[in-house]
Design a protein around this motif. Structure first.
Motif, PDB file in Angstrom:
ATOM      1  N   ILE A 162       0.861  -1.338  -0.036  1.00 33.70           N
ATOM      2  CA  ILE A 162      -0.499   0.014   0.212  1.00 33.70           C
ATOM      3  C   ILE A 162       0.478   1.322  -0.474  1.00 33.70           C
ATOM      4  N   ASP A 163       0.238   2.348  -0.935  1.00 35.24           N
ATOM      5  CA  ASP A 163       0.943   3.455  -1.166  1.00 35.24           C
ATOM      6  C   ASP A 163       0.565   4.765   0.650  1.00 35.24           C
ATOM      7  N   PHE A 164       0.718   4.162   1.493  1.00 31.88           N
ATOM      8  CA  PHE A 164      -0.088   4.767   2.510  1.00 31.88           C
ATOM      9  C   PHE A 164       0.113   6.449   2.938  1.00 31.88           C
ATOM     10  N   ASP A 165       1.530   6.655   2.808  1.00 30.01           N
ATOM     11  CA  ASP A 165       1.812   7.590   2.839  1.00 30.01           C
ATOM     12  C   ASP A 165       1.433   8.838   1.145  1.00 30.01           C
ATOM     13  N   ARG A 166       1.520   8.049   0.167  1.00 28.40           N
ATOM     14  CA  ARG A 166       0.034   8.863  -0.456  1.00 28.40           C
ATOM     15  C   ARG A 166       2.255   9.239  -1.478  1.00 28.40           C
ATOM     16  N   ASP A 167       2.804   9.207  -1.966  1.00 28.30           N
ATOM     17  CA  ASP A 167       3.330   9.783  -2.388  1.00 28.30           C
ATOM     18  C   ASP A 167       3.791   9.288  -3.712  1.00 28.30           C
ATOM     19  N   GLY A 168       3.185   8.754  -4.697  1.00 28.67           N
ATOM     20  CA  GLY A 168       3.173   7.571  -5.367  1.00 28.67           C
ATOM     21  C   GLY A 168       3.762   6.010  -6.040  1.00 28.67           C
ATOM     22  N   ARG A 169       5.076   6.176  -4.676  1.00 24.62           N
ATOM     23  CA  ARG A 169       5.800   4.542  -4.685  1.00 24.62           C
ATOM     24  C   ARG A 169       4.376   4.410  -3.135  1.00 24.62           C
ATOM     25  N   ARG A 170       4.957   2.876  -3.804  1.00 20.34           N
ATOM     26  CA  ARG A 170       5.145   1.852  -2.377  1.00 20.34           C
ATOM     27  C   ARG A 170       6.724   1.223  -2.114  1.00 20.34           C
ATOM     28  N   ASP A 171       6.625   2.311  -1.548  1.00 19.78           N
ATOM     29  CA  ASP A 171       8.751   2.224  -0.758  1.00 19.78           C
ATOM     30  C   ASP A 171       8.066   0.875   0.396  1.00 19.78           C
ATOM     31  N   LEU A 172       9.058  -0.234   0.301  1.00 18.06           N
ATOM     32  CA  LEU A 172       8.630  -1.344   1.784  1.00 18.06           C
ATOM     33  C   LEU A 172       9.810  -1.515   2.201  1.00 18.06           C
ATOM     34  N   ALA A 231       5.191   4.689   6.613  1.00 19.51           N
ATOM     35  CA  ALA A 231       4.331   4.244   6.663  1.00 19.51           C
ATOM     36  C   ALA A 231       3.664   4.009   5.990  1.00 19.51           C
ATOM     37  N   ASP A 232       4.327   3.282   4.911  1.00 24.55           N
ATOM     38  CA  ASP A 232       3.743   2.621   3.726  1.00 24.55           C
ATOM     39  C   ASP A 232       4.373   0.941   3.834  1.00 24.55           C
ATOM     40  N   VAL A 233       5.694   0.966   4.789  1.00 26.68           N
ATOM     41  CA  VAL A 233       5.688  -0.977   5.669  1.00 26.68           C
ATOM     42  C   VAL A 233       4.611  -1.110   6.688  1.00 26.68           C
TER      43      VAL A 233
HETATM   44 CA    CA Z   1       4.591   5.852  -0.479  1.00 34.34          CA
END
Ligand code: CA
Length: 443
Positions: free
Chosen positions: A242-252, A257-259
């Protein structure tokens, strides 16, 4: 589900419970400034493949088969191009990330490695649920409280359980692997006995790089391809990131936030019920019929109480109509646990009872709960791999069904041990003690 364990910290200490194989030297310290490039050949100082056949005896794990597959590696990768194209990966991305790869054959030494000694549940809990890990977890939850608040509100998953997964998997991001995920999964997709499984992982890793969710130099992890603070596999990323911080990348890897959002999402999709806990420590009376302690047998808490089970510590059960199964990992000599549906949700994250119990317990401790009340039978010696194999062979010789003896204990072995215990007049709790082995040897 893969037997090859994706989780570093957890895997290294729990290999025994799943029969998984993660060599201890694959546990690398935290990431430094020197991260290998995606297509880097064997790093200076990195140990080479031993050149030996794997212990499984699988035809694709002989030294000759590994050498032949490695020689064929560029063609193998190229043969995967049509599958990559079908996933929307561009030829330019494929040329950049896949075509230049070389196999990391050192991984072949890990695929078949079998731990000689295994850990007991209590050792496993002692290692993973420590005062230091509890203190650091509370600190991290405080530091990222806004994220945990938002994640809990969005997914209805207990924030302490999400934090516990972070703590158990990588000690809150401290311990990660440093192998490029694309290279590890490519190696496993083209060499050795797990190619079918890892083809999907490799293609999923390629998708991550093609979409730019994680940069190549950050997509590093365990030899089996798990990466980031909560050790997602590439295919799990594809399903649950999930791109939880909504910056356009799902950075796990680098976005807390994304993790945390993705980890909670994975638990929710695994069946997490909001507002419920994972289970309770219970006192099981010595006269209890241990044949009822089966994962498939769920009763209401009220029914379990009628069998004489009590909550350890003496409190009442808050929700007597919840359904649970009983687990007695150390038999009659140790604590019992009533496991609710959320315990199974944790096990879908990583299919091991010891792992799930460590997660549940660390979560409770992070919340301010107490240590387990009852003692473990710490005097019990844990059987070696050779002894486990011998125990299974002896059970089979005496007519008990253990399947194919392999030194790994599952529900079938446990059930065979119980039948044997019942026959010799012991409490049939299914616990593989040295005494059970001795009694089998004496027959
Ligand atoms: Ca993100």
């Amino acid at each position: 589900m893969t037997r090859i364990h994706s989780h570093l910290m957890a895997a290294a200490v729990m290999a025994a419970f799943t029969g998984s194989a993660v060599a201890s030297d694959d546990r690398k310290s935290s990431i430094t400034g020197t991260i290998p490039r995606t297509s880097a050949p064997v790093q200076p100082g990195d140990k080479e493949w031993s050149g030996e056949s794997g212990g499984s005896g699988h035809p694709q794990m002989t030294a000759a088969a590994i050498r032949a597959a490695a020689a064929h590696f560029p063609q193998c990768i190229e043969q995967l191009w049509p599958l990559a194209a079908r996933r929307g990966i561009s030829r330019a991305s494929f040329n950049a990330h896949a075509a230049p790869l070389t196999p990391d054959l050192r991984i072949m030494d890990f695929v078949d490695s079998q731990p000689e000694f295994t850990r007991s549940f209590w050792d496993y809990l002692d290692i993973l649920v420590t005062d230091a890990r509890i203190a650091k977890g509370r600190e991290m939850m405080e530091k990222h409280s806004a994220i945990f608040e938002a994640v809990e509100r969005t997914y209805g998953v207990d924030r302490y359980v999400v934090a516990a997964i972070w703590g158990v998997e990588t000690n809150y991001g401290d311990i990660r692997g440093d192998r490029p995920v694309i290279r590890s999964t490519a190696t496993l997709a083209c060499v050795g006995r797990r190619q079918n499984y890892f083809r999907d992982e490799f293609l999923s890793a390629l998708e991550i790089l093609h979409r730019g969710d994680v940069k190549p130099d950050r997509l590093v992890g365990s030899w089996a391809g798990a990466f980031g603070p909560t050790q997602f596999m590439p295919s799990a990323f594809k399903r649950d990131a999930i791109d939880f911080d909504r910056d356009g990348r799902r950075d796990l890897v680098d976005s807390v936030a994304d993790v945390m959002g993705s980890t909670a999402n994975k638990l929710k999709r695994g069946g997490w019920n909001a507002g419920e806990t994972w289970g309770y420590e219970v006192v099981v009376p010595a006269t209890f019929d241990f044949l009822l302690a089966e994962r498939g047998r769920t009763l209401t808490i009220r029914e379990w109480e009628q069998y004489g089970l009590k909550r350890a510590g003496g409190q009442a059960f808050p929700r007597p109509d919840d359904r649970a199964y009983l687990m007695v990992p150390a038999g009659v000599q140790g604590p019992g646990f009533l496991m609710l549906p959320n315990f199974r949700a944790i096990m879908r994250y990583n299919p091991s009872e010891a792992y799930a119990l460590a997660i549940g317990h660390l979560a409770d401790r992070l919340r301010g709960g107490d240590a387990f009340v009852q003692e473990w039978p710490r005097y019990e010696r844990v059987l070696s791999r050779a002894e486990r194999l011998e125990l299974q062979q002896l059970l089979a010789r005496h007519g008990f069904d253990v399947g194919e003896p392999d030194g790994r204990f599952g529900a079938r072995t446990r059930s065979a041990i119980r039948d044997f215990q019942a026959r010799i007049g012991q409490v049939p709790d299914g616990f593989a003690s040295a005494v059970v082995l001795d009694r089998l040897r004496a027959r």
